[in-house]
Design a protein around this motif. Structure first.
Motif, mmCIF file in Angstrom:
data_model
loop_
_atom_site.group_PDB
_atom_site.id
_atom_site.type_symbol
_atom_site.label_atom_id
_atom_site.label_comp_id
_atom_site.label_asym_id
_atom_site.label_seq_id
_atom_site.Cartn_x
_atom_site.Cartn_y
_atom_site.Cartn_z
ATOM 1 N N ALA A 1 -2.561 2.061 5.173
ATOM 2 C CA ALA A 1 -2.626 3.035 4.081
ATOM 3 C C ALA A 1 -2.519 4.455 4.618
ATOM 4 N N VAL B 1 0.864 -1.186 0.000
ATOM 5 C CA VAL B 1 0.000 0.000 0.000
ATOM 6 C C VAL B 1 0.897 1.232 0.000
ATOM 7 N N GLY B 2 0.411 2.303 -0.598
ATOM 8 C CA GLY B 2 1.207 3.516 -0.698
ATOM 9 C C GLY B 2 2.067 3.517 -1.944
ATOM 10 N N ASP C 1 -7.891 0.381 7.303
ATOM 11 C CA ASP C 1 -7.169 1.320 6.444
ATOM 12 C C ASP C 1 -5.945 1.914 7.126
#
Length: 254
Positions: free
Chosen positions: A43, A16-17, A40
């Motif tokens: 993230a 993620v990212g 989340d």
């Protein structure tokens, strides 16, 4: 979701990212956790720090291979820290990560760093460095709840075999031999990287003695964050305070 073989097991993982030249973050979930149970939060940390983050399901969790052995060994956290995690990092080409662990995952991060692996920093949320009676009492209550509530259904949303995942965790923790599990002498003094240790005052699985022992024994710089109105999952109970603290910690490691 992708899969990678580590220590002979297929592990599911996700990035993620966006890569921005910052040290990679590696998230290590709790004893009944998985990629999806982080929600989340990875993230959000990735966005706040400008670092790419890896989340993965350990063997026997989430969408990774279902546990094949009758039960885990009493050294299962050492096995993860010293065998599986190094293979995962090697397979994905990750060097000198910042480890962000929760509960069992925090203990695994500390063992990994204390064993001499190259780690830039450790964020340890609700870590276990020795066994406390309050933890065992709460796990016994969780085992009762697994047989009397809809907990199997809830865990089944995240794990391929919720019953096996649950009892592989609970049975080890409640084994009489596990009461002697302790990483304070063998690993904490050899943790040379900076550590951010976090605990909620209302954590049902541990007391502030865990953080105090980490601060007393680690060989590197240590920062403590003790959160009010927070139980065993700081990223759910106090996400904003946690995000701010982790972001500042990561920034100092650049």
């Amino acid at each position: 979701m992708a899969f990678l073989e580590a220590a002979g097991r297929a592990l599911s993982y996700e990035w993620v990212g966006v890569e921005q030249g910052r040290p990679p973050l590696v998230f290590l979930h709790e004893g009944l956790g998985s990629i999806r149970q982080w929600r989340d939060f990875p993230a959000r940390v990735a966005a706040a720090t400008g670092a790419r983050a890896l989340v993965y399901d350990r063997y026997g969790y989430g969408q990774s291979d279902v546990l094949q052995e009758p039960r885990r060994t009493l050294q299962f956290m050492h096995d993860e820290a010293l065998q599986s995690l190094p293979k995962l990092l090697e397979g994905l080409g990750i060097k000198k990560p910042i480890l962000i662990g929760h509960s069992d995952g925090a203990s695994i991060a500390l063992i990994h760093a204390g064993a001499g692996h190259e780690v830039r920093g450790v964020v340890a949320m609700a870590p276990h460095v020795f066994i406390e009676p309050v933890c065992l009492t709460s796990i016994q209550q969780a085992r009762n709840a697994f047989e009397s509530t809809d907990l199997p259904v809830k865990l089944g949303r995240y794990h391929r075999d919720a019953r096996k995942t649950f009892y592989a965790w609970a049975d080890v923790w409640l084994d009489p031999g596990f009461e002697r599990w302790d990483i304070r002498d063998d690993y904490l003094p050899k943790v040379r990287c900076p550590v951010l240790a976090i605990q909620g005052h209302d954590d049902e699985y541990g007391t502030m003695a865990q953080l105090d022992e980490i601060a007393r024994r680690v060989g590197g710089r240590c920062q403590l964050l003790k959160l009010d109105e927070c139980g065993h999952s700081p990223f759910r109970d106090q996400p904003e305070q946690l995000l701010q603290a982790i972001s500042a910690f990561v920034e100092e490691l650049q």
